[in-house]
Design a protein around this motif. Sequence first.
Motif, PDB file in Angstrom:
ATOM      1  N   SER A   1     105.476  41.037-148.785  1.00  0.00           N
ATOM      2  CA  SER A   1     104.475  40.933-147.712  1.00  0.00           C
ATOM      3  C   SER A   1     105.075  40.230-146.498  1.00  0.00           C
ATOM      4  CB  SER A   1     103.245  40.165-148.197  1.00  0.00           C
ATOM      5  OG  SER A   1     102.591  40.892-149.197  1.00  0.00           O
ATOM      6  N   LYS A   2     105.831  39.164-146.711  1.00  0.00           N
ATOM      7  CA  LYS A   2     106.482  38.452-145.608  1.00  0.00           C
ATOM      8  C   LYS A   2     107.483  39.367-144.900  1.00  0.00           C
ATOM      9  CE  LYS A   2     106.353  33.968-147.908  1.00  0.00           C
ATOM     10  NZ  LYS A   2     107.196  32.965-148.558  1.00  0.00           N
ATOM     11  N   LEU A   3     108.292  40.071-145.680  1.00  0.00           N
ATOM     12  CA  LEU A   3     109.305  40.962-145.090  1.00  0.00           C
ATOM     13  C   LEU A   3     108.671  42.068-144.258  1.00  0.00           C
ATOM     14  CD1 LEU A   3     111.811  41.426-148.024  1.00  0.00           C
ATOM     15  CD2 LEU A   3     112.273  40.305-145.844  1.00  0.00           C
ATOM     16  N   LEU A   4     107.608  42.640-144.770  1.00  0.00           N
ATOM     17  CA  LEU A   4     106.965  43.747-144.061  1.00  0.00           C
ATOM     18  C   LEU A   4     106.313  43.303-142.772  1.00  0.00           C
ATOM     19  CD1 LEU A   4     105.316  45.668-147.026  1.00  0.00           C
ATOM     20  CD2 LEU A   4     107.362  46.282-145.755  1.00  0.00           C
ATOM     21  N   MET A   5     105.945  42.046-142.707  1.00  0.00           N
ATOM     22  CA  MET A   5     105.251  41.564-141.510  1.00  0.00           C
ATOM     23  C   MET A   5     106.210  41.040-140.452  1.00  0.00           C
ATOM     24  SD  MET A   5     101.834  39.947-143.177  1.00  0.00           S
ATOM     25  CE  MET A   5     101.078  39.639-141.599  1.00  0.00           C
ATOM     26  N   LEU A   6     107.488  40.873-140.788  1.00  0.00           N
ATOM     27  CA  LEU A   6     108.457  40.417-139.783  1.00  0.00           C
ATOM     28  C   LEU A   6     108.954  41.596-138.968  1.00  0.00           C
ATOM     29  CD1 LEU A   6     110.636  37.858-141.739  1.00  0.00           C
ATOM     30  CD2 LEU A   6     108.970  37.367-139.956  1.00  0.00           C
ATOM     31  N   SER A   7     108.981  41.436-137.687  1.00  0.00           N
ATOM     32  CA  SER A   7     109.485  42.474-136.806  1.00  0.00           C
ATOM     33  C   SER A   7     111.008  42.504-136.891  1.00  0.00           C
ATOM     34  CB  SER A   7     109.053  42.188-135.371  1.00  0.00           C
ATOM     35  OG  SER A   7     109.694  43.067-134.488  1.00  0.00           O
ATOM     36  N   ALA A   8     111.591  43.692-136.948  1.00  0.00           N
ATOM     37  CA  ALA A   8     113.043  43.816-137.034  1.00  0.00           C
ATOM     38  C   ALA A   8     113.725  43.352-135.744  1.00  0.00           C
ATOM     39  CB  ALA A   8     113.426  45.254-137.340  1.00  0.00           C
ATOM     40  N   GLU A   9     113.048  43.548-134.613  1.00  0.00           N
ATOM     41  CA  GLU A   9     113.652  43.203-133.328  1.00  0.00           C
ATOM     42  C   GLU A   9     113.524  41.715-133.001  1.00  0.00           C
ATOM     43  OE1 GLU A   9     111.019  45.718-133.167  1.00  0.00           O
ATOM     44  OE2 GLU A   9     112.522  47.212-133.724  1.00  0.00           O
ATOM     45  N   GLN A  10     112.464  41.107-133.430  1.00  0.00           N
ATOM     46  CA  GLN A  10     112.195  39.716-133.099  1.00  0.00           C
ATOM     47  C   GLN A  10     111.709  38.995-134.345  1.00  0.00           C
ATOM     48  OE1 GLN A  10     108.957  40.255-130.495  1.00  0.00           O
ATOM     49  NE2 GLN A  10     110.104  41.254-128.891  1.00  0.00           N
ATOM     50  N   ASP A  11     111.686  37.706-134.279  1.00  0.00           N
ATOM     51  CA  ASP A  11     111.138  36.930-135.384  1.00  0.00           C
ATOM     52  C   ASP A  11     109.663  36.655-135.144  1.00  0.00           C
ATOM     53  OD1 ASP A  11     113.461  36.822-136.836  1.00  0.00           O
ATOM     54  OD2 ASP A  11     114.145  34.954-135.929  1.00  0.00           O
ATOM     55  N   THR A  12     108.923  37.707-134.872  1.00  0.00           N
ATOM     56  CA  THR A  12     107.489  37.559-134.636  1.00  0.00           C
ATOM     57  C   THR A  12     106.728  38.285-135.741  1.00  0.00           C
ATOM     58  OG1 THR A  12     107.429  39.528-133.244  1.00  0.00           O
ATOM     59  CG2 THR A  12     107.752  37.413-132.137  1.00  0.00           C
ATOM     60  N   ILE A  13     105.530  37.844-135.960  1.00  0.00           N
ATOM     61  CA  ILE A  13     104.707  38.463-136.990  1.00  0.00           C
ATOM     62  C   ILE A  13     103.949  39.647-136.383  1.00  0.00           C
ATOM     63  CG2 ILE A  13     102.783  38.093-138.601  1.00  0.00           C
ATOM     64  CD1 ILE A  13     105.257  36.546-139.379  1.00  0.00           C
ATOM     65  N   LYS A  14     104.007  40.785-137.059  1.00  0.00           N
ATOM     66  CA  LYS A  14     103.239  41.952-136.632  1.00  0.00           C
ATOM     67  C   LYS A  14     101.787  41.756-137.032  1.00  0.00           C
ATOM     68  CE  LYS A  14     106.842  45.420-137.150  1.00  0.00           C
ATOM     69  NZ  LYS A  14     107.201  46.679-137.790  1.00  0.00           N
ATOM     70  N   GLU A  15     100.920  42.565-136.453  1.00  0.00           N
ATOM     71  CA  GLU A  15      99.508  42.484-136.807  1.00  0.00           C
ATOM     72  C   GLU A  15      99.268  42.946-138.239  1.00  0.00           C
ATOM     73  OE1 GLU A  15      96.810  44.232-134.035  1.00  0.00           O
ATOM     74  OE2 GLU A  15      97.937  43.462-132.329  1.00  0.00           O
ATOM     75  N   LYS A  16      99.973  43.960-138.675  1.00  0.00           N
ATOM     76  CA  LYS A  16      99.842  44.433-140.049  1.00  0.00           C
ATOM     77  C   LYS A  16     101.168  45.052-140.486  1.00  0.00           C
ATOM     78  CE  LYS A  16      98.077  49.050-139.152  1.00  0.00           C
ATOM     79  NZ  LYS A  16      97.091  50.036-139.512  1.00  0.00           N
ATOM     80  N   PRO A  17     101.404  45.127-141.794  1.00  0.00           N
ATOM     81  CA  PRO A  17     102.648  45.723-142.292  1.00  0.00           C
ATOM     82  C   PRO A  17     102.752  47.194-141.890  1.00  0.00           C
ATOM     83  CG  PRO A  17     101.478  44.564-144.050  1.00  0.00           C
ATOM     84  CD  PRO A  17     100.562  44.608-142.863  1.00  0.00           C
ATOM     85  N   PRO A  18     103.960  47.751-141.860  1.00  0.00           N
ATOM     86  CA  PRO A  18     104.139  49.144-141.443  1.00  0.00           C
ATOM     87  C   PRO A  18     103.591  50.161-142.460  1.00  0.00           C
ATOM     88  CG  PRO A  18     106.229  48.197-142.120  1.00  0.00           C
ATOM     89  CD  PRO A  18     105.233  47.085-142.115  1.00  0.00           C
ATOM     90  N   TYR A  19     103.330  49.745-143.688  1.00  0.00           N
ATOM     91  CA  TYR A  19     102.727  50.618-144.691  1.00  0.00           C
ATOM     92  C   TYR A  19     101.976  49.765-145.698  1.00  0.00           C
ATOM     93  CZ  TYR A  19     107.006  49.380-147.225  1.00  0.00           C
ATOM     94  OH  TYR A  19     108.036  48.706-147.810  1.00  0.00           O
ATOM     95  N   ARG A  20     101.113  50.442-146.480  1.00  0.00           N
ATOM     96  CA  ARG A  20     100.327  49.717-147.477  1.00  0.00           C
ATOM     97  C   ARG A  20     101.176  49.439-148.709  1.00  0.00           C
ATOM     98  NH1 ARG A  20      95.449  53.225-148.711  1.00  0.00           N
ATOM     99  NH2 ARG A  20      97.111  54.712-148.674  1.00  0.00           N
ATOM    100  N   LEU A  21     101.125  48.219-149.154  1.00  0.00           N
ATOM    101  CA  LEU A  21     101.910  47.767-150.295  1.00  0.00           C
ATOM    102  C   LEU A  21     101.234  48.154-151.604  1.00  0.00           C
ATOM    103  CD1 LEU A  21     104.320  46.014-151.254  1.00  0.00           C
ATOM    104  CD2 LEU A  21     102.785  44.050-151.124  1.00  0.00           C
ATOM    105  N   SER A  22     102.017  48.619-152.556  1.00  0.00           N
ATOM    106  CA  SER A  22     101.562  48.849-153.932  1.00  0.00           C
ATOM    107  C   SER A  22     102.524  48.104-154.835  1.00  0.00           C
ATOM    108  CB  SER A  22     101.613  50.328-154.305  1.00  0.00           C
ATOM    109  OG  SER A  22     100.650  51.052-153.612  1.00  0.00           O
ATOM    110  N   VAL A  23     102.013  47.553-155.894  1.00  0.00           N
ATOM    111  CA  VAL A  23     102.909  46.830-156.806  1.00  0.00           C
ATOM    112  C   VAL A  23     102.923  47.430-158.196  1.00  0.00           C
ATOM    113  CG1 VAL A  23     102.736  44.675-155.540  1.00  0.00           C
ATOM    114  CG2 VAL A  23     101.149  45.114-157.403  1.00  0.00           C
ATOM    115  N   SER A  24     102.103  48.440-158.427  1.00  0.00           N
ATOM    116  CA  SER A  24     102.111  49.074-159.743  1.00  0.00           C
ATOM    117  C   SER A  24     101.591  50.493-159.625  1.00  0.00           C
ATOM    118  CB  SER A  24     101.238  48.284-160.725  1.00  0.00           C
ATOM    119  OG  SER A  24      99.874  48.375-160.374  1.00  0.00           O
ATOM    120  N   SER A  25     101.865  51.246-160.661  1.00  0.00           N
ATOM    121  CA  SER A  25     101.340  52.595-160.775  1.00  0.00           C
ATOM    122  C   SER A  25     101.063  52.815-162.252  1.00  0.00           C
ATOM    123  CB  SER A  25     102.362  53.604-160.256  1.00  0.00           C
ATOM    124  OG  SER A  25     101.788  54.877-160.108  1.00  0.00           O
TER     125      SER A  25
END
Length: 175
Positions: A53-77
């Motif tokens: 969750s932390k990784l997905l919310m960090l912007s690659a260009e800057q060390d700023t937090i995005k409003e939401k992750p670039p995709y929805r996280l799943s941890v199981s299937s």
Amino acid sequence: MKFPFYKGLVVFILLSVFSCQPKPEEVSLDLSAKKIKPALAEKMSKKFVNETSKLLMLSAEQDTIKEKPPYRLSVSSWYSLDELQSYINESKRQADSLGIDLNGFRIYVGVFPDEEIYGKKRNQMAFFISPTGNRSVQQGAFLLQEKFPGDIPEIDPLEYGSDGEPPISTYPQIE
């Protein structure tokens, strides 16, 4: 009096034939060295959710937090026992027909494209299963097998399991 004797004989022969049919082989391996305790599984699952969750919310260009992750996280299937057994059986049949020695399955992580055709799975992290095997390769007079099991792209991977509810729930998910 002959009829009951023949009838009994037919029943005896049919029972003998069907009782001699080979039973499906049940594989039993010692997996004790590959198992983990539930407490460790829970710790690993929570760490994955927190760190990802932390990784997905960090912007690659800057060390700023995005409003939401670039995709929805799943941890199981989740797959039913019947779905998995059917997929294993189908993969074995297809691999045999291709002359490939099926020897396992690889589990991948991916993200569905952000396209309407994928419905509720659109732009969501997913897990899929791909059969692996060794292909026999003819080299001169010798028939050799690959050293490492490779994916078998001729067999469709399995996905479309049910995601945990909600998809970000960590281990253990109990009814």
